[in-house]
Design a protein around this motif. Sequence first.
Motif, mmCIF file in Angstrom:
data_model
loop_
_atom_site.group_PDB
_atom_site.id
_atom_site.type_symbol
_atom_site.label_atom_id
_atom_site.label_comp_id
_atom_site.label_asym_id
_atom_site.label_seq_id
_atom_site.Cartn_x
_atom_site.Cartn_y
_atom_site.Cartn_z
ATOM 1 N N SER A 1 0.827 -1.218 0.000
ATOM 2 C CA SER A 1 0.000 0.000 0.000
ATOM 3 C C SER A 1 0.855 1.258 0.000
ATOM 4 O O SER A 1 0.458 2.285 -0.563
ATOM 5 N N THR A 2 2.030 1.184 0.629
ATOM 6 C CA THR A 2 2.909 2.356 0.660
ATOM 7 C C THR A 2 3.403 2.739 -0.731
ATOM 8 O O THR A 2 3.760 3.894 -0.967
ATOM 9 N N GLN B 1 1.459 1.893 -3.536
ATOM 10 C CA GLN B 1 0.242 2.206 -4.287
ATOM 11 C C GLN B 1 -0.257 3.623 -4.031
ATOM 12 O O GLN B 1 -0.655 4.331 -4.966
ATOM 13 N N ASN B 2 -0.253 4.049 -2.769
ATOM 14 C CA ASN B 2 -0.931 5.284 -2.391
ATOM 15 C C ASN B 2 -0.479 6.524 -3.174
ATOM 16 O O ASN B 2 -1.320 7.241 -3.735
ATOM 17 N N VAL C 1 -9.064 4.340 2.032
ATOM 18 C CA VAL C 1 -8.716 2.947 1.730
ATOM 19 C C VAL C 1 -9.696 2.353 0.723
ATOM 20 O O VAL C 1 -9.295 1.655 -0.227
ATOM 21 N N LEU D 1 -8.958 3.886 -2.690
ATOM 22 C CA LEU D 1 -7.705 3.343 -3.228
ATOM 23 C C LEU D 1 -7.923 1.949 -3.809
ATOM 24 O O LEU D 1 -7.393 1.616 -4.881
ATOM 25 N N GLY D 2 -8.700 1.143 -3.115
ATOM 26 C CA GLY D 2 -8.982 -0.207 -3.610
ATOM 27 C C GLY D 2 -9.703 -0.186 -4.938
ATOM 28 O O GLY D 2 -9.395 -0.975 -5.851
#
Length: 605
Positions: A327-328, A330-331, A554, A557-558
């Motif tokens: 996730s770090t 992706q964000n 979240v 983002l998904g």
Amino acid sequence: MPRTSHLIDDPLYYSHLQEWKLYERTPKERAKLSFERSIAMGRANNLTLKDIVTLSPAFWNSHRDPILALDAAAGTLYTIHCNLALGTLCSYLPYCHDPELANLLKRMAKMEVNGQFCMTEIGHGLDAENMETRATWSLGKGHWVLHTPRPEAGKYMPPTTPYGDHGVPCVATVFAKMIVDEEDQGIRPFLVNIHDGKRMYEGVSTRLLPPREGSNPVLHSITYFENVKLPAGAMLEYPSQASESGPPSNSFEQSALNLRLTQSKLAFELAASRVSVGALALSLGAASAIKISANIGWLYSWRRLVGPVPGDKKVKSKSQIPIISFSTQQNPILTAVARAYVLDAFHDWVTEVFSGRDPYPTTLRIRHSLAAVSKAITIQFASHACYTISERCGAQGLFHVNMMSRMHSELRGIAIAEGDILGVAIRLVNELILNKYSLPKSRDPGSLLARHEQGLLDECREIMKASGPNHRSPLTNTYILPRCQKIVEAIGHRMAYDAAVESVKRQIHVGTTGIVIPECVIDLFEASIVRLDEGWYIENIPGFSRKMIEEKEVKALGGVMKIAGYLVERWGLVKGGYIKAPIASDKMWGNFVEGLEKFGGHTIE
């Protein structure tokens, strides 16, 4: 497809390997190459004078072209020439009876003569209304005398120094105080010959500034005038009938302002009206840096693997996984993607307003404010994308050849050009608080971003009331000025969100992507903006908490992660050849390494 697409394969635009070797050249050699690229861009775009005056789609599209991000120096020269120089001169053409001006503009449109724009002075910066350069009418002799009275009055930054043997002449619109009968009659623009391509004209001199670190070099200069004689027609002016509504942009014949410059302040603002066009044009170019950074980060994050090397019998764990799994990683990439798409919708709308194709009524001040808002949020998003994504690429992100660190450096220059963001924001917010005019209201005043914008403005109005009639009080200086840029950004965030939501309602394809913005993209944009000032939302929106903000982000983002590959591909940057970073593919990386200087004879197979 951009009109310049063929230039990607032109010798002027090198492959990533050749671009790396370009740094063996001197700054002057690189500046000359950027100048040649700007000429090639101008000829490829082939804008007509009508395109420039009416701010046609072709004009705006030339500034949304991702080729500008490959060499921001060339993009800077192109924008100065086509917008500031040509745009300003074209507005006077219908009222000038000198055929030489029409001939000059035709040559400039063909990139046979370079145009510059000399306004800012060393000792005054944004305080241009107090400039010192003067043009004095010589009584009985029928000419003007242009003069720089002291070193601090030198015109700062415009690249007016010749490129040696290149041979492209240069003219400039020079702003100076008009002195008649020893009376200062306000600032006016004057058309001045600067050099013939090799040598400066008599009385005109420059001092070449050192190159800026981290960005492609431009021959930025300090320009001085020593009693330069100018013909009577060198002063550019409009006919009578003053108005603040600005030039009608729906027809070429009515393209210039119908006014006589009887009020010097209004005269100056009208003459400098292309500055706001330039601020918007620069923000369009800066948006490409967001897309390129996101694209590079996306491709690299799929290439870069972690875990044991396949075939290592000592390790019983699973195969390697790409770092995009985290996730770090992706964000920042997905946030940049969302912001780029929403910015496309905003830029679609604001360019329509500038060109008069949107029904919203505007004045010069409103157009200037909209340009400032656009520039503020675009630079904010682009700087964040270049920095955070390059950081997630580790040591690779530090290198100029991988594009992101260079673009980040160039964004600092764009933030200052056409009025630095903070200085312009201070004026804009003070004018809004004092109700001198208003900007387009939100289509959904109940939205989170609209409430945030209104809340920040209301807080400042309360402070202004407490400070009494003096809006320049110590209270204002202490509590309002530091908030101004943040407020302008909040206005832009809301406008961009509104534009994106409206584009979805009307099923409009944004930018050049050919798609309608997916709902999850707008949700992620909103969540990313709330994150910028989450304390305000928690304090002012009932039921809001850090956990709620995090969960909204979240979820968004998904949703974006599932379609991110498609969203990035729709920009066409890889297919178009605009991604030059070696880390973007195995093939490009291999070619890059093969081209590096080698020491020793050991070869690893």
